[in-house]
Design an enzyme around this catalytic site. Structure first.
Site, short mmCIF file in Angstrom:
data_model
loop_
_atom_site.label_atom_id
_atom_site.label_comp_id
_atom_site.label_asym_id
_atom_site.label_seq_id
_atom_site.Cartn_x
_atom_site.Cartn_y
_atom_site.Cartn_z
N LYS A 1 0.86 -1.17 0.00
CA LYS A 1 0.00 0.00 0.00
C LYS A 1 0.90 1.23 0.00
O LYS A 1 1.67 1.45 0.94
CB LYS A 1 -0.90 0.00 1.22
CG LYS A 1 -1.75 1.26 1.31
CD LYS A 1 -2.74 1.19 2.43
CE LYS A 1 -3.51 2.49 2.54
NZ LYS A 1 -4.51 2.46 3.60
N LYS B 1 -2.05 -1.58 -3.92
CA LYS B 1 -2.92 -0.40 -3.86
C LYS B 1 -2.08 0.86 -3.92
O LYS B 1 -1.10 0.95 -3.18
CB LYS B 1 -3.70 -0.46 -2.55
CG LYS B 1 -4.59 0.73 -2.30
CD LYS B 1 -5.16 0.63 -0.92
CE LYS B 1 -5.88 1.93 -0.63
NZ LYS B 1 -6.31 2.04 0.72
C1 PBG Z 1 -7.40 3.44 5.52
C2 PBG Z 1 -7.66 3.30 4.04
C3 PBG Z 1 -7.48 4.23 3.02
C4 PBG Z 1 -7.96 3.64 1.86
C5 PBG Z 1 -8.38 2.36 2.19
N1 PBG Z 1 -8.17 2.15 3.54
C6 PBG Z 1 -7.00 5.64 3.05
C7 PBG Z 1 -5.63 5.94 3.50
O1 PBG Z 1 -4.79 5.08 3.69
O2 PBG Z 1 -5.41 7.14 3.71
C8 PBG Z 1 -8.02 4.27 0.50
C9 PBG Z 1 -9.14 3.79 -0.37
C10 PBG Z 1 -9.43 4.64 -1.56
O3 PBG Z 1 -8.80 5.69 -1.79
O4 PBG Z 1 -10.33 4.25 -2.32
N2 PBG Z 1 -6.07 3.30 5.89
ZN ZN Z 2 -5.47 4.16 7.96
#
Ligand code: PBG
Ligand code: ZN
Length: 327
Positions: free
Chosen positions: A198, A251
């Site tokens: 991520k 992601k």
């Molecule tokens: C929480 C989380 C996020 C997303 C999924 N889980 C946001 C982040 O990490 O700030 C992003 C999902 C999206 O942008 O569709 N940690």
């Molecule tokens: Zn988070």
């Protein structure tokens, strides 16, 4: 005219022939529809930056999930949003018995049973008053102090009946901590889909507005991956697999297809991509202006995910695609 022995165009002559030799195919069983669940009842409020997506209370979520199931959507990923006043430094509302996600999981599994795969996002940022993904000590996000909190959250979801818990926090060791907590509670059959690679991405903008989870200070660069790094994703995946991850995820999706291809080549586990909010909103915005053909662009993107090696596509476009017969 040269003496050609091979003409790739032969197999592009007409649609049936192209379909016959297509290397990647799409199937509705691979789609996961994300949902934003809020407290209350009768609530279905559009999210400005994500046309077609709503904040929904549990009752409305159930109605949506039923309609989606009729369309062929059999997997959903839940994000919860507590009451603003329930936010606390440790994010304790995340594992409360009346947390909306916990209630949503219970309701969905009670009403729809194993017709659907219920997945839950596990991260503290929507539940902490500082908006960070873990516990903050001395102005820093403390890795090891965050692990038991995340494990408790995952446990609450699993106890409610979640099929899959999906940690998105990017703390080191969280998959192992969650696996251990689940196993100790006789929840060994609950699977973990890890947000393995991520990245600290600007594509999450619309989501953070939707989830009210923007950090109050600083950013997420001390735990999410650096966009400049490719090999490091393999290292993250090795650790996740060692710690017991059942499904790996990359992601965002579109800007990280090299990473998807790398993980596909190196690991046998099912691989998911998360086609995130910013990627969705860009397509929506351009389509609304008539600048692109939405259906064609979405399918092209999904085929790119398949080509790169993804098995599972988490996408805000799932419902629209099936409702409009795109697949
Ligand atoms: C929480 C989380 C996020 C997303 C999924 N889980 C946001 C982040 O990490 O700030 C992003 C999902 C999206 O942008 O569709 N940690
Ligand atoms: Zn988070």
């Amino acid at each position: 005219m040269p003496d050609l022995i091979y003409r790739p165009r032969r197999l592009r002559t007409h649609q049936a022939l192209r379909d016959l030799v297509a290397e990647s195919r799409l199937d509705r069983a691979m789609l996961v529809q994300p949902h934003f669940v809020v407290p209350g009842s009768g609530i279905a409020e559009p999210i400005q930056a994500m046309p077609g997506i709503e904040h929904q209370s549990v009752d409305r979520l159930l109605a949506t999930a039923r309609a989606d199931l009729d369309l062929g959507i059999r997997a959903l990923l839940l994000f919860g949003m507590p009451e603003e006043r329930a936010k606390a430094p440790d994010g304790r509302a995340a594992w409360a018995d009346d947390a909306v996600v916990v209630e949503a999981v219970r309701t969905l599994k009670h009403e729809l049973g194993d017709q659907v795969v219920v997945m839950t996002d596990v991260c503290l940022c929507a539940y902490t008053d500082h908006g960070h993904c873990g516990a903050v000590l001395d102005g820093r996000i403390d890795n090891d102090a965050s692990l038991p909190l995340l494990a408790q959250m995952a446990l609450a979801h699993a106890r409610a009946g979640a099929d899959v818990v999906a940690p998105s926090d990017m703390m080191d060791g969280r998959v192992g901590a969650i696996r251990e907590a689940l196993d100790a509670a006789a929840l060994e059959s609950v699977a973990i889909m890890s947000y393995t690679a991520k990245y600290a991405s600007s594509y999450y903008g619309p989501f953070r507005e939707a989830a009210h989870s923007a950090p109050g200070f600083g950013d997420r660069r001390s735990h999410q991956m650096d966009a400049r790094n490719r090999r490091e994703a393999v290292l993250e995946a090795e650790l996740d697999v060692e710690e017991g991850a059942d499904i790996l995820m990359v992601k965002p999706a579109l800007a990280y297809l090299d990473v998807v291809a790398d993980l596909r080549a190196a690991f046998p586990q099912p691989l998911a991509v998360y086609n995130v909010s910013g990627e969705y909103s860009m397509v929506k915005a351009a389509a609304a202006r008539g600048w692109i053909d939405e259906r064609a662009v979405v399918l092209e993107n999904w085929h790119a995910f398949r080509r790169a090696g993804a098995d599972i596509i988490i996408t805000y476009h799932a419902r629209q695609a099936l409702a409009q017969g795109w697949l």
